[in-house]
Design an enzyme around this catalytic site. Sequence first.
Site, mmCIF file in Angstrom:
data_model
loop_
_atom_site.group_PDB
_atom_site.id
_atom_site.type_symbol
_atom_site.label_atom_id
_atom_site.label_comp_id
_atom_site.label_asym_id
_atom_site.label_seq_id
_atom_site.Cartn_x
_atom_site.Cartn_y
_atom_site.Cartn_z
ATOM 1 N N TYR A 30 0.846 -1.046 0.123
ATOM 2 C CA TYR A 30 -0.034 0.233 -0.015
ATOM 3 C C TYR A 30 0.749 1.336 -0.058
ATOM 4 O O TYR A 30 0.695 2.191 -0.719
ATOM 5 C CB TYR A 30 -1.114 -0.043 1.149
ATOM 6 C CG TYR A 30 -1.797 1.357 1.269
ATOM 7 C CD1 TYR A 30 -2.972 1.334 0.471
ATOM 8 C CD2 TYR A 30 -1.326 2.395 2.131
ATOM 9 C CE1 TYR A 30 -3.553 2.500 0.655
ATOM 10 C CE2 TYR A 30 -2.183 3.520 2.175
ATOM 11 C CZ TYR A 30 -3.235 3.666 1.447
ATOM 12 O OH TYR A 30 -4.024 4.719 1.533
ATOM 13 N N VAL A 84 -0.834 11.892 3.565
ATOM 14 C CA VAL A 84 -0.737 10.302 3.254
ATOM 15 C C VAL A 84 -1.891 9.849 4.063
ATOM 16 O O VAL A 84 -1.974 9.789 5.514
ATOM 17 C CB VAL A 84 0.417 9.751 3.872
ATOM 18 C CG1 VAL A 84 0.620 8.387 3.582
ATOM 19 C CG2 VAL A 84 1.874 10.396 2.466
ATOM 20 N N ALA A 85 -2.414 8.822 3.692
ATOM 21 C CA ALA A 85 -3.496 8.067 4.545
ATOM 22 C C ALA A 85 -2.770 7.018 5.457
ATOM 23 O O ALA A 85 -1.895 6.423 5.411
ATOM 24 C CB ALA A 85 -4.457 7.388 3.618
ATOM 25 N N SER A 112 -4.363 14.302 6.031
ATOM 26 C CA SER A 112 -5.141 13.318 5.034
ATOM 27 C C SER A 112 -6.681 13.514 5.715
ATOM 28 O O SER A 112 -6.877 12.998 6.898
ATOM 29 C CB SER A 112 -4.873 12.264 4.917
ATOM 30 O OG SER A 112 -5.655 11.462 3.869
ATOM 31 N N TYR A 135 -11.246 15.665 0.350
ATOM 32 C CA TYR A 135 -11.422 15.055 -0.719
ATOM 33 C C TYR A 135 -12.941 15.454 -0.975
ATOM 34 O O TYR A 135 -13.900 15.345 0.028
ATOM 35 C CB TYR A 135 -11.651 13.415 -0.676
ATOM 36 C CG TYR A 135 -10.297 12.929 -1.056
ATOM 37 C CD1 TYR A 135 -9.999 12.642 -2.209
ATOM 38 C CD2 TYR A 135 -9.582 12.402 0.043
ATOM 39 C CE1 TYR A 135 -8.563 12.023 -2.646
ATOM 40 C CE2 TYR A 135 -8.341 11.538 -0.447
ATOM 41 C CZ TYR A 135 -7.926 11.676 -1.596
ATOM 42 O OH TYR A 135 -6.892 10.859 -1.700
ATOM 43 N N THR A 161 -7.674 17.578 -3.082
ATOM 44 C CA THR A 161 -6.948 16.724 -4.093
ATOM 45 C C THR A 161 -7.957 16.729 -5.082
ATOM 46 O O THR A 161 -9.182 16.134 -4.905
ATOM 47 C CB THR A 161 -6.813 15.187 -3.344
ATOM 48 O OG1 THR A 161 -5.790 15.380 -2.520
ATOM 49 C CG2 THR A 161 -6.284 14.341 -4.348
ATOM 50 N N LYS A 234 -4.420 20.235 -5.322
ATOM 51 C CA LYS A 234 -3.383 19.189 -5.678
ATOM 52 C C LYS A 234 -3.780 18.145 -6.844
ATOM 53 O O LYS A 234 -4.727 17.793 -6.645
ATOM 54 C CB LYS A 234 -3.273 18.232 -4.196
ATOM 55 C CG LYS A 234 -1.993 17.477 -4.243
ATOM 56 C CD LYS A 234 -2.005 16.727 -2.741
ATOM 57 C CE LYS A 234 -0.886 15.733 -2.908
ATOM 58 N NZ LYS A 234 -1.051 14.708 -3.577
ATOM 59 N N HIS A 258 -0.100 12.350 -7.912
ATOM 60 C CA HIS A 258 -0.353 11.173 -6.783
ATOM 61 C C HIS A 258 0.837 10.300 -6.376
ATOM 62 O O HIS A 258 0.251 9.245 -6.161
ATOM 63 C CB HIS A 258 -1.912 10.599 -7.127
ATOM 64 C CG HIS A 258 -2.634 10.349 -5.978
ATOM 65 N ND1 HIS A 258 -3.848 11.445 -5.885
ATOM 66 C CD2 HIS A 258 -2.938 9.607 -5.040
ATOM 67 C CE1 HIS A 258 -4.346 10.996 -4.750
ATOM 68 N NE2 HIS A 258 -3.957 9.853 -4.213
ATOM 69 N N ARG A 261 0.267 7.127 -8.228
ATOM 70 C CA ARG A 261 -0.574 5.966 -7.668
ATOM 71 C C ARG A 261 -1.934 5.970 -8.439
ATOM 72 O O ARG A 261 -2.849 5.090 -8.043
ATOM 73 C CB ARG A 261 -0.818 6.131 -6.303
ATOM 74 C CG ARG A 261 0.207 6.125 -5.260
ATOM 75 C CD ARG A 261 0.131 6.519 -3.985
ATOM 76 N NE ARG A 261 -1.008 5.861 -3.020
ATOM 77 C CZ ARG A 261 -0.467 4.657 -2.569
ATOM 78 N NH1 ARG A 261 0.773 4.388 -2.578
ATOM 79 N NH2 ARG A 261 -1.472 4.060 -1.656
ATOM 80 N N GLY A 291 8.660 12.099 -5.849
ATOM 81 C CA GLY A 291 9.872 11.546 -6.140
ATOM 82 C C GLY A 291 10.907 12.667 -5.321
ATOM 83 O O GLY A 291 12.082 12.264 -5.693
#
Length: 365
Positions: A30, A84-85, A112, A135, A161, A234, A258, A261, A291
């Site tokens: 994940y 980050v979740a 998040s 979200y 996001t 984002k 993302h 992802r 990155g």
Amino acid sequence: MTQAIPPDVVALEDYQRLATAILPAPALAYVDGAGADGLTAQANLAAWQGLRLQSRLLCDMRGAHTALQLLGLDLPHPFLLAPVAFHGLAHAEAEHATALGAAATGSLMVVSTQSGLPLEEIAARAQGPFWFQLYIQPERADTLSLVRRAEAAGYRALVVTVDAPVNGIRNMETRAGFTLPKGLRAINLDGLHPPRIRAEPGRAATFLGLLDQAPRWEDIGWLKSQTRLPLLLKGIMSAHDAGLAVEAGADGLIVSNHGGRTLDTLPATAEALPAVVREVAGRIPVLCDGGIRRGTDALKALALGAAAVLVGRPQVHALAVGGAAGVAHMLTILRAELEVAMALTGRRRLGEIDASVLWPADSGR
């Protein structure tokens, strides 16, 4: 409880190496997994590595610093923790530990929507600045409920996001059989209306009602009218969408794919950043993630026009290895690397970092 940092941890890749040995395989899938073949996730790393720097010698570096002002906040350095979740996958103290590590270094944390702890609890214990990643929900009333909770809890901005109306195809997670462990859930979504999706054998939910409730540009304008908080979008990866975002009233943009992802084979964020910066033309700040693993990566992002950078997966690696102390150490490494890179390229302040830091692409001709 303070966790000892192994003495051989001197770079972010060391945290990733150790986290790989610590995290259960499904959780690691994940955290480190990406969309489809992972090509965009790989490209994010390669693009920063492919840019070369140009040194400057005998420069006056007296009074050098990495401080900046960003949407009303005074920050000591340009490294932010990306949303980050489910930090509980990596550490028992979950987002509380991450927030403590961020505060120890004066770092801004973006919490998040899918945190495993209530957004109010994270804010109440946090000692540093924090933004709330949002979200947009299928029902506007539910979106507004999250916004009001974030406002009341003291969050300083909303990060919407916009690049994931549906989840990407994540083969690594599927192969590993990832499911959330018992007791861990997106607790901030409790009581909200789930998407209305009709079932049909052999088909994904994407075209079975899920997109009927996905956010559109008019929702950004509506959201802007409903809050006093700065609003960042984002997931911007093109000049076209950057222009629409400015028109919609965004106060900032985050160039992001993302972490690779969602849609695989998107370009690296380093490739997309210059076009977004040109389109925005200084009207609002542009940030960047994807990155970032070295201080030199941040220097390159700033040279391409970013105001600050965000790190995602590395915070989870550091959290798994060292808890709050690991997160603080990880951020300290990045800041130290940036300071060294600024010294060797002759830049005393972030505002002095521009495209001339980069080695010209046609210099060998």
